[in-house]
Design an enzyme around this catalytic site. Structure first.
Site, PDB file in Angstrom:
ATOM      1  N   ASN A  43      19.555  -7.013   6.776  1.00  0.00           N
ATOM      2  CA  ASN A  43      20.978  -7.028   5.409  1.00  0.00           C
ATOM      3  C   ASN A  43      20.301  -6.204   4.449  1.00  0.00           C
ATOM      4  OD1 ASN A  43      20.581 -10.075   5.367  1.00  0.00           O
ATOM      5  ND2 ASN A  43      18.797 -10.590   5.434  1.00  0.00           N
ATOM      6  N   TYR A  90       5.090  -7.887  15.525  1.00  0.00           N
ATOM      7  CA  TYR A  90       5.562  -6.932  14.517  1.00  0.00           C
ATOM      8  C   TYR A  90       6.164  -5.763  15.569  1.00  0.00           C
ATOM      9  CZ  TYR A  90       3.430  -3.061  11.682  1.00  0.00           C
ATOM     10  OH  TYR A  90       3.468  -1.888  11.281  1.00  0.00           O
ATOM     11  N   PHE A 110       0.501  -1.546  -0.174  1.00  0.00           N
ATOM     12  CA  PHE A 110      -0.026  -0.580   0.208  1.00  0.00           C
ATOM     13  C   PHE A 110       0.704   1.297   0.154  1.00  0.00           C
ATOM     14  CE2 PHE A 110      -2.358   3.394   3.732  1.00  0.00           C
ATOM     15  CZ  PHE A 110      -2.402   3.162   2.527  1.00  0.00           C
ATOM     16  N   ARG A 130      -7.370  -4.588   7.848  1.00  0.00           N
ATOM     17  CA  ARG A 130      -6.823  -2.841   9.219  1.00  0.00           C
ATOM     18  C   ARG A 130      -8.009  -2.574   8.788  1.00  0.00           C
ATOM     19  NH1 ARG A 130      -1.356  -0.788   7.250  1.00  0.00           N
ATOM     20  NH2 ARG A 130      -1.685  -1.479   4.804  1.00  0.00           N
ATOM     21  N   TYR A 143      24.199   1.472  13.454  1.00  0.00           N
ATOM     22  CA  TYR A 143      24.533   1.241  12.370  1.00  0.00           C
ATOM     23  C   TYR A 143      24.822   2.664  12.279  1.00  0.00           C
ATOM     24  CZ  TYR A 143      24.289  -3.908  10.339  1.00  0.00           C
ATOM     25  OH  TYR A 143      24.737  -4.637   9.986  1.00  0.00           O
ATOM     26  N   GLY A 175      22.969  -3.842   6.221  1.00  0.00           N
ATOM     27  CA  GLY A 175      24.554  -4.421   5.143  1.00  0.00           C
ATOM     28  C   GLY A 175      24.980  -3.501   3.713  1.00  0.00           C
TER      29      GLY A 175
HETATM   30  P1  NAD Z   1       1.393  -3.684   3.183  1.00  0.00           P
HETATM   31  O1  NAD Z   1       1.394  -4.962   4.271  1.00  0.00           O
HETATM   32  O2  NAD Z   1       0.810  -3.297   2.657  1.00  0.00           O
HETATM   33  O3  NAD Z   1       2.891  -3.540   1.997  1.00  0.00           O
HETATM   34  C1  NAD Z   1       4.159  -4.421   2.883  1.00  0.00           C
HETATM   35  C2  NAD Z   1       5.212  -4.876   1.640  1.00  0.00           C
HETATM   36  O4  NAD Z   1       6.186  -5.699   1.580  1.00  0.00           O
HETATM   37  C3  NAD Z   1       3.603  -5.972   0.722  1.00  0.00           C
HETATM   38  O5  NAD Z   1       3.913  -6.023  -0.760  1.00  0.00           O
HETATM   39  C4  NAD Z   1       4.109  -7.618   0.651  1.00  0.00           C
HETATM   40  O6  NAD Z   1       4.844  -7.920   0.505  1.00  0.00           O
HETATM   41  C5  NAD Z   1       5.897  -6.937   1.166  1.00  0.00           C
HETATM   42  N1  NAD Z   1       6.642  -7.700   1.944  1.00  0.00           N
HETATM   43  C6  NAD Z   1       6.136  -8.628   3.539  1.00  0.00           C
HETATM   44  N2  NAD Z   1       7.574  -8.931   3.760  1.00  0.00           N
HETATM   45  C7  NAD Z   1       8.636  -8.918   3.123  1.00  0.00           C
HETATM   46  C8  NAD Z   1       9.639  -9.590   2.918  1.00  0.00           C
HETATM   47  N3  NAD Z   1      10.226 -10.703   4.035  1.00  0.00           N
HETATM   48  N4  NAD Z   1      10.371  -9.769   1.595  1.00  0.00           N
HETATM   49  C9  NAD Z   1      10.313  -8.689   1.178  1.00  0.00           C
HETATM   50  N5  NAD Z   1       9.109  -7.613   0.749  1.00  0.00           N
HETATM   51  C10 NAD Z   1       8.329  -8.371   1.918  1.00  0.00           C
HETATM   52  O7  NAD Z   1       1.297  -2.744   4.146  1.00  0.00           O
HETATM   53  P2  NAD Z   1       1.851  -0.588   4.489  1.00  0.00           P
HETATM   54  O8  NAD Z   1       0.713  -0.409   5.355  1.00  0.00           O
HETATM   55  O9  NAD Z   1       2.425  -0.307   3.113  1.00  0.00           O
HETATM   56  O10 NAD Z   1       3.237  -0.706   5.226  1.00  0.00           O
HETATM   57  C11 NAD Z   1       4.732  -0.605   4.314  1.00  0.00           C
HETATM   58  C12 NAD Z   1       5.547  -0.211   5.920  1.00  0.00           C
HETATM   59  O11 NAD Z   1       5.447   0.659   6.963  1.00  0.00           O
HETATM   60  C13 NAD Z   1       5.678  -1.189   6.786  1.00  0.00           C
HETATM   61  O12 NAD Z   1       6.873  -1.553   7.157  1.00  0.00           O
HETATM   62  C14 NAD Z   1       4.709  -1.177   7.883  1.00  0.00           C
HETATM   63  O13 NAD Z   1       5.008  -1.855   9.200  1.00  0.00           O
HETATM   64  C15 NAD Z   1       5.075   0.990   8.072  1.00  0.00           C
HETATM   65  N6  NAD Z   1       3.426   1.156   8.412  1.00  0.00           N
HETATM   66  C16 NAD Z   1       2.376   1.076   7.613  1.00  0.00           C
HETATM   67  C17 NAD Z   1       1.711   1.685   8.628  1.00  0.00           C
HETATM   68  C18 NAD Z   1       0.186   2.200   7.790  1.00  0.00           C
HETATM   69  O14 NAD Z   1      -0.893   2.652   8.733  1.00  0.00           O
HETATM   70  N7  NAD Z   1      -0.014   1.387   6.429  1.00  0.00           N
HETATM   71  C19 NAD Z   1       1.373   1.921   9.757  1.00  0.00           C
HETATM   72  C20 NAD Z   1       2.894   1.915  10.773  1.00  0.00           C
HETATM   73  C21 NAD Z   1       4.146   0.777   9.816  1.00  0.00           C
HETATM   74  N1  UDP Z   2     -10.885  -2.938  14.656  1.00  0.00           N
HETATM   75  C1  UDP Z   2     -12.746  -2.547  13.492  1.00  0.00           C
HETATM   76  N2  UDP Z   2     -12.790  -3.540  13.318  1.00  0.00           N
HETATM   77  C2  UDP Z   2     -12.401  -4.351  12.143  1.00  0.00           C
HETATM   78  C3  UDP Z   2     -10.707  -3.837  12.186  1.00  0.00           C
HETATM   79  C4  UDP Z   2     -10.048  -3.135  12.970  1.00  0.00           C
HETATM   80  O1  UDP Z   2     -13.116  -3.058  15.119  1.00  0.00           O
HETATM   81  O2  UDP Z   2     -12.584  -4.560  11.225  1.00  0.00           O
HETATM   82  C5  UDP Z   2      -9.741  -1.889  15.060  1.00  0.00           C
HETATM   83  C6  UDP Z   2      -9.569  -2.347  16.303  1.00  0.00           C
HETATM   84  O3  UDP Z   2      -9.551  -3.466  16.673  1.00  0.00           O
HETATM   85  C7  UDP Z   2      -8.514  -1.437  16.194  1.00  0.00           C
HETATM   86  C8  UDP Z   2      -8.665  -0.668  15.375  1.00  0.00           C
HETATM   87  O4  UDP Z   2      -9.865  -1.092  14.674  1.00  0.00           O
HETATM   88  O5  UDP Z   2      -8.703  -0.980  17.300  1.00  0.00           O
HETATM   89  C9  UDP Z   2      -7.555  -0.216  14.166  1.00  0.00           C
HETATM   90  O6  UDP Z   2      -7.162  -1.747  13.775  1.00  0.00           O
HETATM   91  P1  UDP Z   2      -5.961  -1.711  12.615  1.00  0.00           P
HETATM   92  O7  UDP Z   2      -6.231  -2.560  12.621  1.00  0.00           O
HETATM   93  O8  UDP Z   2      -6.600  -1.412  11.277  1.00  0.00           O
HETATM   94  O9  UDP Z   2      -4.859  -1.308  13.102  1.00  0.00           O
HETATM   95  P2  UDP Z   2      -4.071  -0.782  14.619  1.00  0.00           P
HETATM   96  O10 UDP Z   2      -4.856  -2.294  15.615  1.00  0.00           O
HETATM   97  O11 UDP Z   2      -3.132  -1.817  13.946  1.00  0.00           O
HETATM   98  O12 UDP Z   2      -3.789   0.177  14.768  1.00  0.00           O
END
Ligand code: NAD
Ligand code: UDP
Length: 316
Positions: free
Chosen positions: A98, A144, A12, A185, A158, A101
């Site tokens: 990785n 996580y 995303f 989510r 690092y 590095g």
């Molecule tokens: P997402 O799940 O949509 O995207 C994660 C991507 O990483 C996917 O394309 C998945 O295929 C790839 N991936 C997972 N494991 C991998 C691996 N071992 N090697 C290569 N690719 C791998 O999630 P996102 O919302 O786009 O989040 C992206 C980053 O931002 C993540 O690190 C997440 O922890 C961080 N983040 C996102 C949010 C949010 O609200 N979207 C909030 C906090 C942190």
């Molecule tokens: N949540 C919910 N219904 C859903 C999905 C999530 O009530 O269908 C709640 C979840 O329990 C949390 C909040 O929404 O309190 C945000 O959840 P999400 O999975 O989006 O992110 P995170 O908990 O990692 O902030």
């Protein structure tokens, strides 16, 4: 023109970041193992000669020449990161080792997508970067939370030990187009449920809060952080300080979609944080950044995206 590696580039946030970097004149190499990301997300970018995609799991070493690395690879939705928790920790920890590095060998600047989850179920509100958090290290979310905390540790080691140029942002709940239909989510779940007139699944009583940032604002924050001077390492909070209960979000989505969906209350997952809201003073100061897009505005775009996607899927 810089050559930039984006791990998790088919996910995303990664997809939006790749597009932004291409549009601002850079060459992008997207690395992804397609665990939660999809080719569909990046199909529009494939015609661009400055975009490359490599199927690769960052738990294994990668040899490549780039100027900058954005390390985003990691499933971010609780249902996906809990599906294979050992792999989640490996992705955060081995993946960080990785990529660090690699950055060390090629002298690249490296950005880490950290998370508000490092604060756990916070006792301090709103959360500032100097708060050390309240994290359960043995619960279902720990793969996580602790993986991301350890990645931050590695980045700072690092930095101190090898003088690496590091940038860490703690991202708060972000939403928008190109989330998967089955992402799990809350924003995508509620919108998809509302558009299908299915029950809206509220976990717990819905009084828990989150702060929702629209993806366009977030991406601007990420690139501004990467572009800061070398003395700025972070961590910096990036998120929208507007705070809403989950029930308020559900009601807003029902209202905006004109849905006939009813609210259903389900068990709250364990260790689900009660409240979450970023203090973004540091981001304002270092990056001259704050979110511009209000929740309603961001939801309009996101609802329209999911509406289109659902219409493309044959009903039956
Ligand atoms: P997402 O799940 O949509 O995207 C994660 C991507 O990483 C996917 O394309 C998945 O295929 C790839 N991936 C997972 N494991 C991998 C691996 N071992 N090697 C290569 N690719 C791998 O999630 P996102 O919302 O786009 O989040 C992206 C980053 O931002 C993540 O690190 C997440 O922890 C961080 N983040 C996102 C949010 C949010 O609200 N979207 C909030 C906090 C942190
Ligand atoms: N949540 C919910 N219904 C859903 C999905 C999530 O009530 O269908 C709640 C979840 O329990 C949390 C909040 O929404 O309190 C945000 O959840 P999400 O999975 O989006 O992110 P995170 O908990 O990692 O902030």
């Amino acid at each position: 023109m810089k050559r930039v590696l984006v791990t998790g580039g088919a996910g995303f946030l990664g997809r939006h970041l790749c597009q932004h970097l291409l549009m601002t004149g850079h060459e992008v190499i997207c690395v992804d193992n397609f665990f939660t990301g999809t080719k569909r997300n990046i199909v529009e970018l494939l015609d661009n000669p400055y975009f490359e995609i490599i199927r690769h799991d960052i738990c294994f070493p990668l040899y490549i020449e780039v100027d900058e690395i954005y390390n985003l690879a990691c499933p971010a939705s609780p249902i996906h990161y809990q599906h294979d928790p050992v792999q989640t920790t490996k992705t955060s920890v081995h993946g960080a080792i990785n990529m660090l590095g690699l950055a060390k060998r090629i002298k690249a600047k490296i950005f880490q997508a950290s998370t508000s989850e490092v604060y756990g179920d916070p006792n301090v509100h709103p959360q500032r970067e100097d708060y050390w958090g309240n994290v359960n290290q043995i619960g279902p979310r720990s793969c996580y939370d602790e993986g991301k905390r350890c990645a931050e540790t590695l980045f700072f080691d690092y930095f101190r030990q090898h003088n690496l140029k590091i940038k860490i942002a703690r991202i708060f709940n972000t939403y928008g187009p190109f989330m998967q239909l089955n992402d799990g989510r809350v924003v995508s779940n509620f919108i998809v449920q509302a558009l299908k007139n299915d029950p809206i699944t509220i976990y717990g009583d819905g009084d828990q809060t989150r702060s929702f940032c629209y993806v366009e604002d977030l991406i601007e924050g990420l690139v501004r952080m990467m572009d800061t001077s070398d003395d700025i390492t972070g961590p910096v909070n990036l998120g929208n300080p507007g705070e809403f209960t989950i029930r308020e979000l559900a009601e807003k989505v029902i209202d905006m979609t004109g849905s006939r969906s009813k609210l259903v209350f389900q068990t709250l997952p364990s260790d689900d944080p009660r409240q979450r809201c970023p203090d973004i003073s540091l981001a304002r100061h270092w990056l001259d950044w704050e979110p511009r897009i209000r929740l309603e505005e961001g939801l309009v775009n996101t609802i329209s995206y999911f509406d289109t996607i659902l219409k493309e899927i044959p009903q039956g």
